[in-house]
Structure formats: C-alpha cells, structure tokens
Scaffold this active site. Structure first.
Site, PDB file in Angstrom:
ATOM      1  N   GLU A  40       0.874  -1.081   0.076  1.00 28.71           N
ATOM      2  CA  GLU A  40      -0.017   0.138  -0.135  1.00 28.71           C
ATOM      3  C   GLU A  40       1.051   1.028   0.061  1.00 28.71           C
ATOM      4  OE1 GLU A  40      -1.301   3.270   0.570  1.00 28.71           O
ATOM      5  OE2 GLU A  40      -1.586   2.615   2.873  1.00 28.71           O
ATOM      6  N   GLU A  49       4.516  11.778  -1.150  1.00 24.90           N
ATOM      7  CA  GLU A  49       5.328  10.664  -0.199  1.00 24.90           C
ATOM      8  C   GLU A  49       6.464   9.902  -0.973  1.00 24.90           C
ATOM      9  OE1 GLU A  49       3.139   9.537   3.458  1.00 24.90           O
ATOM     10  OE2 GLU A  49       1.682   9.308   2.136  1.00 24.90           O
TER      11      GLU A  49
END
Length: 280
Positions: A40, A49
């Site tokens: 994930e 990110e």
C-alpha cells in the site's frame, strides 16, 4: 509493525509458515525471489510521499520474472470543480495580512522597531500557505462540473523511477452545461488488481478515491483552488497542461503547475494563466 505482525502470526498458529523480515527493503536480504509483491504505497493524489520508489526497488531486485504486483495498475485523474472554499481561503489570507499590519504598527509604536522589511517575505509565505497549497477534501460528485480525465497511467510491473518522479500531461476539460464558475481542479487516483499478463486475476478489483457520497477514503481528493475563479459560458472548454515534480527541499512533497486557458464556443481564447501549487 513487525512486532504486531509476529504477534498476529503466532496468535493464529501460522508462525511455522509465515516469517517476518524486519527492515527497510533497500537494506534487507531475503533467501529467494518472490512470486508476489503487495504494497500500500499510494499517497495523496497517488504520488505524494514517493513511496513507490521502494516498491520499484523491491520489484527489480526480488520479483520473479513471472511475478505479480498488487496493486498492478494505477491511474491519476483531474476534473474541474466548484466549491465555496475559494472565498473561505481568501478571507483567511486577508485576515492574516491584516494581523501583520497590526503587528507592524504595534512593534513600531511600542518598541520603535520597523519590521516592514519583512512584509514581502511574510506575504509570500502566507500566499503559499493559504492560496497555493493544495487541500485535502472529501468532495461530493455534484461538485465535479465537467468530464474527468486520466492524466497518467502506471503499470506497476514496468513503471520506472523516472516515470514516477515527474508527471506531465496535456488535456482538455469540457464542462457540463449550466455551470458559470470554475473554482479549481480536483485530483484523485484509482488502483487496480488485475494480476499479470501471464497470470491474470479471476476477478479484477478496483479501489477508487473519486468523489463519492458514501464510499469515501482517507485519501480523499486533492483540491487546487483558483484565485480568482474563472467565469464560464456554455460551450467553454479548458485547455490545460499539468506538471508535477518533486520538491527540491523534500522529495516526498510535490510541486504542481497548471497552465490553462478557456476556449470559448465562439472560437475566442482567453489569455494563458499559470497556477502554481504545492502538495505538502
């Protein structure tokens, strides 16, 4: 996380089958190549990110040639939107600048210190924070005022580091009839679990973070507000280019630039507008 995983494994009596190897994927060694990688890795608007870097590293080093990635595919979407947040953020910005004006007066009156040399840096900082930083929001479908478009597709089996480090796309956004104002852009993503060409899934599964009334996710949508909003006429189309790159100061954050102009039904084109944003 590794400690909890070991507790779950032992609590379900599969510790003789499942082994937890703790550490960053770039630092660990495993005894053999693997059949499947499940991760994930998705951030806000998919790429925030920069976590997919580690998945690519793991894939290239440890996945068998016949292996499978889950999710197997990902897509990024953009759509035109309406919202009352434009006025709200403008008010917050104006209040912040008014507070600065009061601060300048107070420091001059009470301490005989002139802080006005910092006014421009302060305004730049507040402009970025209130007007140019994208917002997390959970939008309703009726806030989308035109046809969404796919700006990028990733095949997780073949995507390279270069492809995820920057996203560039050119597209046109038609508007649904009856809308008179474009307030900004909404961005979201979906991922798919298709298996691989040599081992396709029996039933493809999709996880979407699109605007929804009852199936929201913690990813929500990223909202890029226009200051000021654009006035629309029926038949207008927005011609747009989008450039998403990693921040020079922090590679996990993103710099975003929309360049856009309205194409009127009459054939007239409005001047090009460049709208910079930051996903932080």
């Amino acid at each position: 996380m590794a400690r909890h995983a070991r507790s779950l494994i032992a609590g379900n009596n599969v510790d003789h089958i499942v082994e937890v190897i703790e550490g960053a994927i770039e630092d660990i060694t495993i005894p053999e190549k693997v059949d499947i990688i499940i991760s994930e890795w998705m951030g806000y608007f998919l790429v925030r990110e920069s976590m997919f870097d580690s998945v690519i590293y793991a894939r290239d080093k440890w996945l068998k040639p016949t292996g499978i990635m889950y999710p197997s595919h990902a897509r990024m979407w953009v759509a035109p939107m309406r919202t009352s947040l434009v006025e709200h953020k403008q008010q917050e910005f104006q209040h912040s600048m008014a507070d600065w004006g009061c601060f300048l007066q107070d420091t001059s009156d009470h301490y005989n210190v002139d802080m006005s040399c910092l006014s421009n840096p302060y305004k730049e900082e507040q402009t970025k924070y209130f007007l140019q930083t994208s917002m997390w929001n959970s939008l309703y479908p009726n806030q989308i005022i035109g046809q969404p478009v796919i700006i990028k597709e990733f095949d997780c089996l073949t995507t390279t580091m270069e492809e995820v480090s920057s996203v560039r796309s050119s597209f046109k956004l038609p508007f649904h009839p009856g809308h008179s104002r474009l307030c900004g852009f909404a961005g979201w993503f979906d991922v798919h679990f298709k298996g691989s060409p040599t081992d396709p899934a029996d039933h493809e599964v999709e996880l979407t973070t699109a605007p929804s009334t009852d199936e929201t996710t913690h990813w929500g949508q990223q909202v890029f507000l226009l200051h000021p909003p654009l006035n629309l006429q029926d038949g207008d189309i927005l011609s747009c280019s989008l450039d998403i790159t990693r921040s020079r100061d922090n590679h996990r954050l993103m710099d975003v630039k929309f360049v856009h102009q309205l194409e009127r039904a009459s054939g007239e084109k409005t001047p090009l507008i460049t709208s910079p944003y930051f996903i932080e």
